[in-house]
Design an enzyme around this catalytic site. Structure first.
Site, PDB file in Angstrom:
ATOM      1  N   MET A   1      42.112  40.829  38.613  1.00 18.05           N
ATOM      2  CA  MET A   1      43.508  41.115  38.911  1.00 18.05           C
ATOM      3  C   MET A   1      44.329  41.101  37.642  1.00 18.05           C
ATOM      4  O   MET A   1      43.866  40.713  36.591  1.00 18.05           O
ATOM      5  CB  MET A   1      44.047  40.080  39.898  1.00 18.05           C
ATOM      6  CG  MET A   1      43.581  40.306  41.321  1.00 18.05           C
ATOM      7  SD  MET A   1      44.104  41.847  42.063  1.00 18.05           S
ATOM      8  CE  MET A   1      42.641  42.850  41.798  1.00 18.05           C
ATOM      9  N   CYS A   2      45.574  41.458  37.798  1.00 22.72           N
ATOM     10  CA  CYS A   2      46.442  41.559  36.634  1.00 22.72           C
ATOM     11  C   CYS A   2      47.845  41.079  36.994  1.00 22.72           C
ATOM     12  O   CYS A   2      48.202  40.980  38.166  1.00 22.72           O
ATOM     13  CB  CYS A   2      46.514  43.002  36.140  1.00 22.72           C
ATOM     14  SG  CYS A   2      44.892  43.681  35.704  1.00 22.72           S
ATOM     15  N   GLY A   3      48.605  40.791  35.955  1.00 26.80           N
ATOM     16  CA  GLY A   3      50.024  40.534  36.120  1.00 26.80           C
ATOM     17  C   GLY A   3      50.779  41.776  35.706  1.00 26.80           C
ATOM     18  O   GLY A   3      50.639  42.245  34.564  1.00 26.80           O
ATOM     19  N   ARG A  27      47.998  35.435  34.921  1.00 22.76           N
ATOM     20  CA  ARG A  27      47.237  36.306  35.797  1.00 22.76           C
ATOM     21  C   ARG A  27      46.294  37.222  35.030  1.00 22.76           C
ATOM     22  O   ARG A  27      45.293  37.683  35.583  1.00 22.76           O
ATOM     23  CB  ARG A  27      48.188  37.159  36.637  1.00 22.76           C
ATOM     24  CG  ARG A  27      49.111  36.374  37.539  1.00 22.76           C
ATOM     25  CD  ARG A  27      50.128  37.286  38.204  1.00 22.76           C
ATOM     26  NE  ARG A  27      49.499  38.314  39.004  1.00 22.76           N
ATOM     27  CZ  ARG A  27      49.165  38.186  40.284  1.00 22.76           C
ATOM     28  NH1 ARG A  27      49.422  37.058  40.919  1.00 22.76           N
ATOM     29  NH2 ARG A  27      48.599  39.173  40.938  1.00 22.76           N
ATOM     30  N   ASN A  75      47.256  46.437  39.920  1.00 23.20           N
ATOM     31  CA  ASN A  75      46.811  45.091  40.259  1.00 23.20           C
ATOM     32  C   ASN A  75      45.976  45.208  41.527  1.00 23.20           C
ATOM     33  O   ASN A  75      46.447  44.929  42.631  1.00 23.20           O
ATOM     34  CB  ASN A  75      48.024  44.170  40.488  1.00 23.20           C
ATOM     35  CG  ASN A  75      47.608  42.771  40.896  1.00 23.20           C
ATOM     36  OD1 ASN A  75      46.540  42.305  40.529  1.00 23.20           O
ATOM     37  ND2 ASN A  75      48.444  42.117  41.678  1.00 23.20           N
TER      38      ASN A  75
END
Length: 629
Positions: A1-3, A27, A75
């Site tokens: 996942m990502c921010g 994140r 995301n």
């Protein structure tokens, strides 16, 4: 996942948001980058991405940019629907497909194809338009702040960044934003709703009271933000449930006096009836449980195979990002365990209470992960403080160490562990949390992740899941039992979504007893509609704060489709007692997996199983606004 984050602000406005990214950066610990565009209207659009690298041979940069100047902040995970070749990043694949879209319909059709959890922000350069949204189940967080005047910023972010009011972007469809053409203009937001879209938590179609509900919790300036609901619906993966009633005379017999739940599950024919329908039902249930195990196994396999084994590395920062995150090699953020902790060396972890949902997932993961590879079982317990009368009886002696942490989920966790494959190196990680640590960490950190949710239930579950998935604790089994350990797994499998689909909550039994199968069908339809509003965005925020990704096999699109297609009486038999009738079909699956003790456990929510609820005001109701948040 990502921010991911996008901010629209006036060109001469403050860049304060670029210096308040610690929660966003947690994140995505592998690479950070931002870029800004000056728009003709006097606004500046800033795009910020922090990457957790799980797919593709190369570490990607976000925002990703194509040759046409389009930007994508992604995301999510593409598990199916769009082909992602081995070794390629799904971010790059999706950006390429979006870049080829010539109109709105093609963009909507592309996003509708995606199977998997996601939230996204896409800047379409040619049309000067911003597309964004969340998947229909809301499995990934996306918050927004709507501006009230020219000096106020428009925010989209995975987590709250500053003191502005944020609310969750409702998972009702795909959004398109057109910025104002001048300082006297307004933002224009068009919502393309999912097919069958209803307001989260209700069965009311999104057409009802659209503007007010869309901006709930924020003041929407009609002169500055204009919202429109498009008549163009987006195909969705959310099915309607099968409301078929059982044939006349077909019912499951009651358990015999003295007959255990396990005996009943293993051989329904022994319930004391020779009726032909009972035999047919038994054969049918075997077939149904085989089918459910098959689709669940594929969902788990996809989620444990679909990422690269990448060790934690130092954050790669673009020079334009001021990152304040402290990282180290054990995978925790700045609220770390000491460096002397051993590392689990596992790629996969399971949020593990020992209940039927998490144990079935563990047994299926065992079939998908190489046998010599460890899997972490994350089991959280909150300190048990004796009541005043107990203190007096014990002369104020401290409870023994084992009694302090002997919460229900710890006990069922070890029972379930004993039923899992003994040849697998399982790491049963006891995550023990004192009342003082809970108080300090919630105030300093967790409450900002739970935001904008504010109830007692959000507090209890958010804190329990945050501590559990951090994975810092004591090894409870194996040759190094008793050692301090931290989980290295970047993927955490979670059992959320089973109760909503298989009538696992006590309220389902109450509804059934009051209104029968028709009322239960209505309740289960409501459950599917409100999953996005109840907890998944919150869970994404607290889990991914550790640089880890949550994955939900029970919410795989094919699993949901399969379960929705079964009549309710084939999934649950609420005429049977608690610990047997709810999630009946899943209990048969557990028996097939040789999880005998686990197969008859009754539902116990994490706030009660971990005993976090006992640390707080016992008179609170789950729906009360929590003064600790």
């Amino acid at each position: 996942m990502c921010g991911i984050c996008c901010v629209f602000s006036s060109v001469d406005g403050s860049d304060q948001h670029t210096h308040e990214q610690s929660r966003l950066a947690h994140r995505g610990p592998d690479r950070s980058h931002q870029c800004s565009l000056n728009l003709a209207c006097g606004l500046k659009a800033t795009f910020i991405g922090h990457v957790l690298h799980l797919r593709g041979n190369c570490l990607a940069t976000q925002p990703a940019e194509d040759a046409y100047g389009n930007l994508l902040l992604w995301n999510g995970e593409i598990f199916d629907g769009i082909e992602v070749p081995d070794g390629e990043s799904d971010t790059d694949v999706l950006l390429a497909k979006l870049g080829c879209c010539k109109n709105e319909d093609e963009i909507l059709a592309t996003m509708a194809q995606v199977h998997g959890p996601w939230s996204f922000i896409y800047w379409q350069k040619d049309n000067q338009s911003l597309w964004f949204g969340r998947d229909m189940f809301g499995r990934r967080s996306l918050l927004w702040h709507l501006p009230s005047d020219w000096k106020d910023e428009f925010y989209l972010s995975s987590v709250k960044l500053d003191n502005k009011v944020h609310t969750e972007v409702p998972a009702i469809g795909i959004f398109k934003l057109t910025p104002p053409a001048s300082q006297t203009g307004c933002y224009s937001i068009t919502v393309f709703p999912w097919r069958l879209a209803v307001w989260p938590g209700t069965l009311e179609p999104v057409q009802q009271d659209f503007s007010n509900r869309l901006s709930a919790g924020q003041s929407l300036s009609e002169g500055y933000v204009q919202v429109t609901l498009s008549s163009n619906e987006v195909p969705s993966h959310r099915p309607t449930i099968n409301r078929t009633f059982p044939p006349d005379g077909l019912s499951r017999p009651p358990a015999l006096p003295g007959q255990s739940h396990l005996e009943y599950l293993q051989d329904p024919k022994e319930a004391g009836s020779d009726d032909e329908n009972v035999l047919q039902t038994s054969e049918q249930y075997r077939k149904l449980s085989d089918q459910l195990l098959s689709v669940l196994l594929m969902a788990v396999k996809t989620r444990v195979h679909n990422h690269v084994p990448l060790k934690r590395q130092t954050v790669i920062n673009d020079s334009s990002v001021d990152s304040t995150v402290e990282q180290n090699s054990n995978g925790c953020n700045s609220l770390d365990m000491p460096d002397t902790c051993m590392k689990s060396e596992a790629r996969i972890a399971i949020l593990f209470s020992g209940g039927i949902d998490s144990t079935v997932i563990a047994a299926l993961a065992d079939r998908c992960v190489p046998i010599r590879e460890p899997i972490d079982l994350l089991n959280v317990a909150f300190e048990q403080i004796p009541k005043e009368q107990d203190k007096r009886r014990k002369r104020c002696e401290h409870a023994s160490e084992s009694n302090r942490w002997s919460v229900p989920d710890r006990l069922t966790g070890y029972t379930a562990l004993s039923e899992l494959n003994p040849d697998r190196p399982w790491n049963f990680i006891e995550v023990n949390v004192t009342g003082e640590e809970l108080k300090i960490t919630r105030e300093a950190h967790i409450k900002e992740l739970v935001y904008p949710l504010v109830t007692v239930l959000d507090d209890s579950i958010g804190c329990a899941v945050w501590f559990a998935t951090r994975g810092c604790g004591t090894l409870g089994n194996g040759p190094h039992q008793g050692a301090r350990i931290v989980s290295t797994a970047r993927v955490v499998l979670c059992g959320m979504g089973a109760d909503e689909q298989l009538a696992g909550y006590s309220r389902h039994r109450n509804v059934y007893q009051a209104g029968g199968l028709e009322a239960l069908n209505e309740e289960l339809e409501l459950e599917l509609s409100r999953i996005s509003a109840r907890n998944l965005g919150r869970d994404d925020r607290v889990i991914t704060d550790h640089g880890k990704e949550s994955r939900f096999p029970f919410l795989d699109e094919k699993v949901v489709q399969y379960l929705a297609g079964l009549p309710t009486h084939q999934k649950a038999c609420l005429d049977l007692s608690r610990g047997l009738g709810e999630k009946f079909l899943l209990r048969l699956c557990a028996v097939q997996l040789q999880l005998m003790s686990t197969s008859t456990l009754a539902k116990r929510a994490i706030q009660f199983g971990s005993r976090i609820a006992k640390l707080e005001n016992s008179k609170e109701k789950a729906t009360d606004v929590c003064d600790r948040l």
